[in-house]
Design a protein around this motif. Structure first.
Motif, mmCIF file in Angstrom:
data_model
loop_
_atom_site.group_PDB
_atom_site.id
_atom_site.type_symbol
_atom_site.label_atom_id
_atom_site.label_comp_id
_atom_site.label_asym_id
_atom_site.label_seq_id
_atom_site.Cartn_x
_atom_site.Cartn_y
_atom_site.Cartn_z
ATOM 1 N N LEU B 62 5.497 2.146 -0.999
ATOM 2 C CA LEU B 62 5.754 0.864 -0.851
ATOM 3 C C LEU B 62 6.741 0.368 -2.062
ATOM 4 C CD1 LEU B 62 2.295 -1.057 -0.646
ATOM 5 C CD2 LEU B 62 4.314 -1.133 1.014
ATOM 6 N N GLY B 65 10.105 1.949 -1.064
ATOM 7 C CA GLY B 65 10.513 1.304 0.147
ATOM 8 C C GLY B 65 11.284 -0.002 -0.311
ATOM 9 N N SER B 217 14.098 -4.678 8.308
ATOM 10 C CA SER B 217 12.755 -4.279 8.248
ATOM 11 C C SER B 217 12.588 -3.840 10.076
ATOM 12 C CB SER B 217 11.544 -4.709 7.839
ATOM 13 O OG SER B 217 11.468 -5.950 8.397
ATOM 14 N N TRP B 233 10.076 -0.424 4.152
ATOM 15 C CA TRP B 233 8.892 -1.057 4.718
ATOM 16 C C TRP B 233 8.861 -1.064 6.089
ATOM 17 C CZ3 TRP B 233 9.656 -5.775 1.022
ATOM 18 C CH2 TRP B 233 9.263 -5.248 -0.264
ATOM 19 N N MET B 236 7.953 2.476 7.276
ATOM 20 C CA MET B 236 6.377 2.678 7.078
ATOM 21 C C MET B 236 5.550 2.263 8.189
ATOM 22 S SD MET B 236 6.260 2.263 2.875
ATOM 23 C CE MET B 236 4.437 2.697 2.909
ATOM 24 N N PRO B 254 2.668 -2.329 4.212
ATOM 25 C CA PRO B 254 4.042 -2.535 4.361
ATOM 26 C C PRO B 254 4.391 -3.884 4.738
ATOM 27 C CG PRO B 254 3.507 -0.629 5.247
ATOM 28 C CD PRO B 254 1.909 -1.446 5.118
#
Lengths: 319, 281
Positions: B62, B65, B217, B233, B236, B254
Motif C-alpha cells: 500500500l 503503491g 488507478s 493501488w 493491487m 487499496p
C-alpha cells in the motif's frame, strides 16, 4: 440556425476525420500485427504463408496507403471483420450497443431520480446541516473509484450475502434468461454507475437552483404569495434545468460508448468492455469502428445539448 | 474558520500521506518479497494488514503503491498544467487564427471519449516508438509513460481557463503600458500575464490531481498502467478481484487508499478555491 447547424456538423466531421487518422496511426503502433499473432498461434504457418497473408491484408503497404484503403472501405459502409469474435464488426457492435444503452440509461435515470431532489433540498437552505450533509456525500461520490465501488458492492451483495449475481448478463442453465434474472444481473452495475454519478448531478442541481434563487421572478412569485415548494418546483426548477441539459448532453455519448470500467468489473458485454477487449486483443477493425462510434456519439451529444439550449432559452441565439 | 475545516482536514490527510509514502522504504517491509508459506495471512504484528495472494506484505505494498500513484499524479498535474498554460497563453494573447486553431484543437480533444483513448495510448508498443527493452523496464519509464499519456489528454481544462483569464488581463492598463514601452510578447506573457493567471491555475491543478489518481488507478486496474510486480493501488485491486471469493478483504485497502487520497485532494482544492478565487463560489 441552419447555417450554424451546417457549420457544427462540418466541424464534427472534421474532428471525426482527424480522430480516425490519429487512432488508425496509434493502432499501428500497438504490439504486433494480426499476422504476427497468427504466426504465434499456428506453428504450421510457414514464413512464405505469412508474407502472402501480409500482402493479402495489405500489411506490407506503407501506413498512409493502409489508412486510405481502410477509410475508403468504411465510407462505403464496409467495417470489416472482427478477428476476436470471428464475425462482421457490425454484428458484434449491435448487441454490445444495446447492452450498454440498457445499462447506462437505467443508471442515468436512477441517478437523476436521486440526485435532483437531493440537489433541490440542499439549495433550499444553503449552509444548513442538510446542505452540508448532501454536499459531503456528493463530494464523496465524486471521489469514489468506480471499479472499487463495484468490487465493494460485489463483495457485500454477491460474496457475503449471496443475494445477487456477481457478474454477467444472465444465469447459465435452466433459470437463465427471464426478465427477473436479467434485472438481478443489472442491479449491481446499475447501482455502481448510479452512485458514481450521483454526486456530480446533485452538485450541479444545487448550483443551478441557487443561481436562480436570487432572480427577480422568484421574488415576484414570493410576493404574490407562492409557497416555497411551489416556487421551487414551478418557477426555479424550470430555469435550473437549462445548465443540467448541457451536462446531460455531455453524458449522451457515454450512453453509447458504455462504462468501460464498470462493464469490465461485472463482465457486462457492452461497448465499454468491447472497446477494452478489442484494443487489448489487437482486433484492429473492431477497435477502430467502436472508437469512432463512441467519438461520433460524444460529438452528437454536445451538438444536441447546444440545440436544446437554444430551443429552450430564447436568450441564447446560435451564431 | 468553520468553512475551512474540510479543507484543513484534506490538507492534513495529504501531509500524512506524503510523509508516509516518503518514509515507506525506511519503515515498511519489502513490497515485492514473496512468501508462499504465508499466503492470505491475517493481520499480525509483522504484517499489520496481512499478506496477499503471493504472501507479500499488504501494508508495504500500500505504501509503495502510494508512492507510485502520488508521484504519477503530481507529475501529471504539473505537466498538464504546463501544457495547458502554454497553449492558453498563446491562444489568449495572440487571438485571431492561432487562437481559433488552438481552441478547435482543445474542443476536439475535449470531445473525445477519454478512457477508450487512454487505453489505446497505454497499449502502444514502446519498441515501435524506438524505446529499447532495457529502458522500458526501468521504474522511471513506467512512471514517465503514465505521466505523458494522461497529460496528453488532460491539458484541455487548463488551456481554456488560462485563455479566458489571459483575454481579460490583456486589456488591462499595465499590459498596454508594457506594450507601449516596447516589451516583447514573450516578456508580456511571462512577466505580466502569467502571474495574474497563476492562482486559478493552482486551484485547477489541485482539483485535477484527484481525477488523475482515479484515471491512473483505473488504467493500472485494467492492466495497462503500472505493471506488476511493482505495486500500485490500481493493480493491487486487479489481484484482489481475482481472489475476491477466497480473500474478500484484499479488495478493501487499496480502494480505500484511493478514495481517501482523492477526497483529500478535492477537499483541499475546494478550500483553495474559496481562498484564492472567492467569486467562483
Amino acid at each position: 440556425m441552419s447555417i450554424w447547424l451546417l457549420g457544427r456538423l462540418a466541424q464534427a466531421v472534421m474532428v471525426l476525420a482527424v480522430m480516425s487518422v490519429v487512432v488508425h496511426g496509434l493502432m499501428g503502433l500497438m504490439p504486433g500485427d494480426p499476422i504476427d499473432l497468427m504466426i504465434a498461434s499456428d506453428p504450421n504457418l510457414t514464413p512464405a504463408d505469412a508474407i502472402r497473408l501480409k500482402t493479402l491484408y495489405g500489411l506490407d503497404q506503407p501506413w498512409g496507403q493502409r489508412y486510405l484503403a481502410w477509410a475508403a472501405q468504411v465510407i462505403q459502409g464496409e467495417l470489416g471483420y472482427s478477428r476476436l469474435f470471428a464475425q462482421p464488426v457490425l454484428a458484434v457492435i449491435g448487441p454490445a450497443l444495446l447492452n450498454s444503452l440498457t445499462l447506462m440509461l437505467a443508471a442515468l435515470v436512477l441517478s437523476l431520480l436521486l440526485a435532483v431532489p437531493l440537489g433541490m433540498v440542499a439549495a433550499q437552505r444553503p449552509g444548513s446541516l442538510i446542505d452540508h450533509a448532501i454536499n459531503a456525500s456528493a463530494f464523496a461520490s465524486a471521489s469514489l473509484p468506480t471499479f472499487w465501488l463495484g468490487l465493494m458492492l460485489m463483495l457485500v451483495f454477491a460474496v457475503s450475502l449471496g443475494w445477487l449475481p456477481a457478474g454477467g448478463m444472465q444465469s447459465l442453465g435452466g433459470d437463465g434468461g427471464g426478465l427477473i434474472d436479467g434485472l438481478r444481473h443489472m442491479a449491481l452495475p446499475v447501482a455502481t454507475l448510479a452512485i458514481a454519478g450521483l454526486g456530480q448531478y446533485a452538485r450541479h442541481t444545487r448550483a443551478a437552483m441557487l443561481a436562480e434563487a436570487g432572480q427577480d421572478y422568484i421574488r415576484t412569485a414570493r410576493a404574490k404569495g407562492c409557497g416555497p415548494v411551489r416556487i421551487a418546483l414551478k418557477h426555479q426548477w424550470r430555469n435550473a434545468l437549462l445548465p443540467l441539459i448541457t451536462l446531460l448532453g455531455l453524458e449522451f455519448g457515454s450512453l453509447f460508448s458504455g462504462a468501460l470500467i464498470t462493464e469490465t468489473v461485472f463482465g457486462w458485454p457492452g461497448m465499454g468492455k468491447l472497446i477494452a477487449d478489442a484494443v487489448m486483443g489487437n482486433d484492429f477493425n473492431l477497435a477502430l469502428s467502436a472508437l469512432m462510434l463512441a467519438t461520433a456519439m460524444t460529438l452528437a451529444g454536445s451538438l444536441l445539448a447546444d440545440m436544446a439550449m437554444a430551443r429552450l432559452d430564447p436568450r441564447i441565439s446560435l451564431r | 474558520m468553520r468553512r475551512d475545516l474540510p479543507a484543513l482536514i484534506g490538507t492534513l490527510i495529504l501531509a500524512l500521506l506524503l510523509a508516509a509514502t516518503v518514509a515507506a522504504p525506511f519503515v515498511a517491509a519489502d513490497p515485492e518479497t514473496m512468501n508462499l508459506a504465508a499466503i492470505h495471512a491475517p493481520p499480525s504484528l509483522s504484517h499489520p494488514l496481512g499478506t496477499d495472494e503471493l504472501g507479500r506484505d499488504v501494508a508495504a505494498r500500500l505504501l509503495h503503491g502510494g508512492r507510485v500513484s502520488l508521484a504519477v499524479a503530481l507529475a501529471t498535474a504539473l505537466l498538464a498544467a504546463f501544457l495547458g498554460t502554454a497553449i492558453g497563453l498563446l491562444a489568449g494573447y495572440h487571438g485571431g487564427r492561432l487562437d481559433a486553431l488552438l481552441m478547435r484543437l482543445t474542443d476536439g480533444v475535449m470531445a473525445l471519449p477519454l478512457l477508450p483513448l487512454l487505453i489505446v495510448l497505454a497499449a502502444l508498443d514502446p519498441a515501435k516508438l524506438g524505446i529499447g527493452p532495457e529502458a522500458q523496464s526501468t521504474e522511471a519509464f513506467t512512471i514517465g509513460r503514465m505521466v505523458v499519456i494522461i497529460a496528453l489528454v488532460g491539458w484541455t481544462g487548463a488551456a481554456r481557463l488560462v485563455r479566458a483569464q489571459t483575454m481579460t488581463v490583456k486589456a488591462r492598463d499595465y499590459v498596454r503600458a508594457a506594450t507601449a514601452l516596447g516589451a516583447t510578447p514573450a516578456r508580456i506573457m511571462l512577466r505580466h500575464i502569467l502571474p495574474n493567471v497563476a492562482s486559478p491555475m493552482v486551484v485547477a491543478a489541485t482539483l485535477s490531481v484527484g481525477n488523475i489518481i482515479l484515471v491512473e488507478s483505473a488504467l493500472s486496474f485494467l492492466g495497462l498502467g503500472v505493471q506488476p510486480p511493482m505495486a500500485s493501488w490500481g493493480n493491487m485491486l486487479t489481484g484482489a478481484m481475482n481472489v475476491i471469493w477466497s480473500a474478500p478483504l484484499q479488495a478493501l485497502w487499496p480502494g480505500l487508499a484511493i478514495f481517501v487520497t482523492v477526497l483529500a485532494f478535492n477537499l483541499a482544492g475546494d478550500g483553495l478555491q474559496r481562498r484564492l478565487d472567492p467569486r467562483k463560489v
